[in-house]
Scaffold this motif. Sequence first.
Motif, PDB file in Angstrom:
ATOM      1  N   GLU A  59      49.678 -59.723  49.432  1.00 45.05           N
ATOM      2  CA  GLU A  59      48.758 -59.555  49.219  1.00 45.05           C
ATOM      3  C   GLU A  59      48.047 -60.170  47.902  1.00 45.05           C
ATOM      4  O   GLU A  59      47.904 -60.263  48.120  1.00 45.05           O
ATOM      5  N   VAL A  60      49.048 -60.519  47.048  1.00 47.55           N
ATOM      6  CA  VAL A  60      49.324 -61.690  46.072  1.00 47.55           C
ATOM      7  C   VAL A  60      49.225 -63.109  46.008  1.00 47.55           C
ATOM      8  O   VAL A  60      48.913 -63.809  46.136  1.00 47.55           O
ATOM      9  N   ALA A  61      49.955 -63.059  47.089  1.00 43.61           N
ATOM     10  CA  ALA A  61      50.270 -64.452  47.104  1.00 43.61           C
ATOM     11  C   ALA A  61      48.684 -64.757  48.953  1.00 43.61           C
ATOM     12  O   ALA A  61      49.122 -65.682  48.352  1.00 43.61           O
ATOM     13  N   ARG A  62      48.607 -63.922  49.052  1.00 40.85           N
ATOM     14  CA  ARG A  62      47.592 -64.439  50.285  1.00 40.85           C
ATOM     15  C   ARG A  62      46.125 -65.105  49.210  1.00 40.85           C
ATOM     16  O   ARG A  62      45.824 -66.001  49.202  1.00 40.85           O
ATOM     17  N   THR A  63      46.607 -64.395  47.836  1.00 44.54           N
ATOM     18  CA  THR A  63      44.787 -64.092  46.758  1.00 44.54           C
ATOM     19  C   THR A  63      45.430 -65.724  45.850  1.00 44.54           C
ATOM     20  O   THR A  63      44.693 -66.058  46.053  1.00 44.54           O
ATOM     21  N   LEU A  64      46.739 -65.450  45.337  1.00 41.39           N
ATOM     22  CA  LEU A  64      47.558 -67.091  44.518  1.00 41.39           C
ATOM     23  C   LEU A  64      47.044 -68.171  45.738  1.00 41.39           C
ATOM     24  O   LEU A  64      46.681 -69.319  44.755  1.00 41.39           O
ATOM     25  N   ALA A  65      46.979 -68.457  46.750  1.00 41.67           N
ATOM     26  CA  ALA A  65      46.791 -68.766  47.590  1.00 41.67           C
ATOM     27  C   ALA A  65      45.025 -70.015  47.865  1.00 41.67           C
ATOM     28  O   ALA A  65      45.583 -71.106  47.975  1.00 41.67           O
ATOM     29  N   THR A  66      45.170 -69.281  47.366  1.00 41.03           N
ATOM     30  CA  THR A  66      42.983 -69.254  46.787  1.00 41.03           C
ATOM     31  C   THR A  66      42.874 -70.383  46.131  1.00 41.03           C
ATOM     32  O   THR A  66      41.700 -70.956  45.789  1.00 41.03           O
ATOM     33  N   GLU A  67      44.045 -70.104  44.724  1.00 44.63           N
ATOM     34  CA  GLU A  67      43.698 -70.654  43.511  1.00 44.63           C
ATOM     35  C   GLU A  67      42.859 -70.411  43.248  1.00 44.63           C
ATOM     36  O   GLU A  67      41.986 -71.819  42.321  1.00 44.63           O
ATOM     37  N   PRO A  68      43.321 -69.143  42.529  1.00 42.86           N
ATOM     38  CA  PRO A  68      41.866 -68.935  41.335  1.00 42.86           C
ATOM     39  C   PRO A  68      42.037 -69.486  40.417  1.00 42.86           C
ATOM     40  O   PRO A  68      42.615 -69.453  39.373  1.00 42.86           O
ATOM     41  N   THR A  69      40.632 -69.280  39.484  1.00 43.75           N
ATOM     42  CA  THR A  69      41.368 -69.574  38.167  1.00 43.75           C
ATOM     43  C   THR A  69      40.479 -67.985  36.871  1.00 43.75           C
ATOM     44  O   THR A  69      41.187 -68.026  36.294  1.00 43.75           O
ATOM     45  N   ILE A  70      39.971 -66.569  37.574  1.00 46.50           N
ATOM     46  CA  ILE A  70      39.903 -65.504  37.435  1.00 46.50           C
ATOM     47  C   ILE A  70      41.010 -64.611  38.503  1.00 46.50           C
ATOM     48  O   ILE A  70      40.218 -64.466  40.350  1.00 46.50           O
ATOM     49  N   LEU A  71      41.729 -63.892  38.571  1.00 44.73           N
ATOM     50  CA  LEU A  71      42.500 -63.247  39.094  1.00 44.73           C
ATOM     51  C   LEU A  71      42.430 -61.701  39.175  1.00 44.73           C
ATOM     52  O   LEU A  71      42.591 -60.967  38.123  1.00 44.73           O
ATOM     53  N   LEU A  72      42.518 -60.868  39.875  1.00 41.70           N
ATOM     54  CA  LEU A  72      41.621 -58.986  40.250  1.00 41.70           C
ATOM     55  C   LEU A  72      42.426 -58.585  40.442  1.00 41.70           C
ATOM     56  O   LEU A  72      42.323 -58.688  41.737  1.00 41.70           O
ATOM     57  N   LEU A  73      43.419 -57.629  40.159  1.00 42.33           N
ATOM     58  CA  LEU A  73      44.978 -57.100  40.574  1.00 42.33           C
ATOM     59  C   LEU A  73      43.954 -55.475  41.058  1.00 42.33           C
ATOM     60  O   LEU A  73      44.630 -55.455  39.750  1.00 42.33           O
ATOM     61  N   ASP A  74      43.738 -55.252  41.845  1.00 43.61           N
ATOM     62  CA  ASP A  74      43.916 -53.878  42.096  1.00 43.61           C
ATOM     63  C   ASP A  74      44.648 -52.916  42.380  1.00 43.61           C
ATOM     64  O   ASP A  74      45.538 -52.461  43.669  1.00 43.61           O
ATOM     65  N   GLU A  75      45.701 -52.266  41.750  1.00 42.72           N
ATOM     66  CA  GLU A  75      47.311 -51.303  41.252  1.00 42.72           C
ATOM     67  C   GLU A  75      48.456 -52.451  41.983  1.00 42.72           C
ATOM     68  O   GLU A  75      48.634 -51.210  43.757  1.00 42.72           O
ATOM     69  N   VAL A  76      48.274 -53.938  42.047  1.00 46.26           N
ATOM     70  CA  VAL A  76      50.048 -53.729  42.773  1.00 46.26           C
ATOM     71  C   VAL A  76      50.844 -53.958  42.417  1.00 46.26           C
ATOM     72  O   VAL A  76      51.791 -54.133  43.313  1.00 46.26           O
TER      73      VAL A  76
END
Length: 616
Positions: free
Chosen positions: A518-535
């Motif tokens: 989940e985190v990897a797929r989100t990081l691949a979007t190259e976000p400027t703001i990262l929302l982590l829900d109970e990772v």
Amino acid sequence: MSLHDSSLKDSRSAPATPGGLSVLSRLTDPRVYCTLFALSLLVIIPAWSGSTFMVHVFVTICVFGALATAWNILGGYAGQLSLGHTVFYGLGGYTAALLLTHFGLSPWIGMIAGAALAALVSLGIGYPCFRLRGPFFSLATIAFLEVVRLLSIHFNGVTGGSAGLVVPLQIGWPWMIFREKINYLYIAFGLLMLCLAVSYAIRHSRLGYSLTAVRERDSAAQAAGININGVKLWAMAISAALTALVGTFHAMYMTFLEPATLFSLATAIEIAMFALIGGLGTVAGPLLGTVLVVPLAELARGWLGASANGLHGFVYGSVLVIITLTLPGGLVGTFGPFVVRLIDRLPGGGRTRADVVAPATKIITGTPGEVVLKAQNLVKRFGGLTATDNVSLTLKRGEILGVIGPNGAGKTTVFAQLSGFLTPNAGTIEILGPDGKWHQPSSPDAFARLGIGRTFQIVQPFGKLSVLENIMIGAFLRHRSVDDARAVALRVAKLMGLDDVKDVEAGTLPIGGLKRLEVARTLATEPTILLLDEVMAGQSQSDTVKMVELIRAIRDTGVTVIAIEHNMQAIMSLSDRIVVIDSGKVIAEGKPDAVVRERRVIEAYLGEDFVDAQGL
């Protein structure tokens, strides 16, 4: 693995090296030359037989193989079960026939006009119908098909109505009508090759990955920045245009058009059935399903004559039942991997794809400490329940903001609003864009394009795709090239410790691996703001420590982080600020060591009786 791996901070600007192969090199790949040989048999066998009946059978195979392949772009890749697809088949046939009859235009011109008309009509059908879910979409496509069929009967002055329309018999290639049936086979085979080429190109393109993501989990696809209705409309338009091309040819082949045949629900179901038998969402599946079923039905009708009327329906149904019960993945899904392994043993097989240099990561600009997100007075109601009640918070560039609270406090509802998955009943959300202006996006994909990346509390992998393909779907938000997206995905997989399972089907990972994915797929979007829900939920102690270090390393690259966590030790050590939510309201905000001492926070977790007993 070092969590401060240079790959996270890599700002290299080296261009990606080409991962493709020359045409000659591709032709020596056994997967390619075996495929070309198998396809050539569709022309060689009937031409060698010299039988007009055999030619007719193979023309039918090519026509329905092309129709099923075109349908599969929408029904297989995008997962939209259209049972009214013959509306485009009929439009292609009638457009060419009417242009030929009334204006003397060649069917080759009519074929292009029919495809363009079908694509436009598909947009008109798809735009309202894609708002429907499950069987309702299928029923809506059937309704449109029936409406068009009735209209074609009603306007008998144009279409010939129920009496039908006879195509003017002008012999020759310009008119697509021949004395020698083998010429029909050449055209049918060419259309089949066109449909297969388009299907293959889509399957291995950014659009194909997006369609697969939408089919698997549309919410995760939206979080990756995919406009789900937009990609579905593209799929439907392409599928409709290809279907209309085949419809034009088939009308010329039959030389007689009638609404009951060209706008047939039974034919639409047969087309979908061929794809289902061969394997939905595969390139070769629809053709293999057609090759298996059509000859059985056609040969039975040829041998039994008039007594076999309706027999093809029995054959189709029997094969479908057998395949569904014994091979739920279809022919390709069941036997494909085994056949590919055998083919790879042939000369030239077993090649590995050359890796490319990953493109430079996006550089995050801006002033540390400036406000990048403002949520003001967010109210969200579900019936009589107020899930968030005037929640306001700000996020500053470069900080880690922890959001805590008891179960059911409304934390995930806040996240859903901050990422566009829920629209607040009241209040506003503003995001500072890369252009330095404030934006109020209205959809999850718009939030993602502005740099909001989020994970889900309940993991949402694209289960039928590999781990690497899951991460690639996130990378496609910033990189259109498949090679670039793959290179970025490899870099992120290594960072997250997933490189050793990159080719594993994502749905088979344990919960810890799914959280990292989940985190990897989100990081691949190259976000400027990262929302982590109970990772960190479900992670071992050592994995939790690694995740904490990873989040800090991500923050050090300039990414701003908001994290929901129930692991209090981890979130307190990680966060620069803490926001506490209880019963949908913000009850405390500040530095971690100050927040945990506040009476209202202790009450929220332990109750008033405990607080009173301790004299707090």
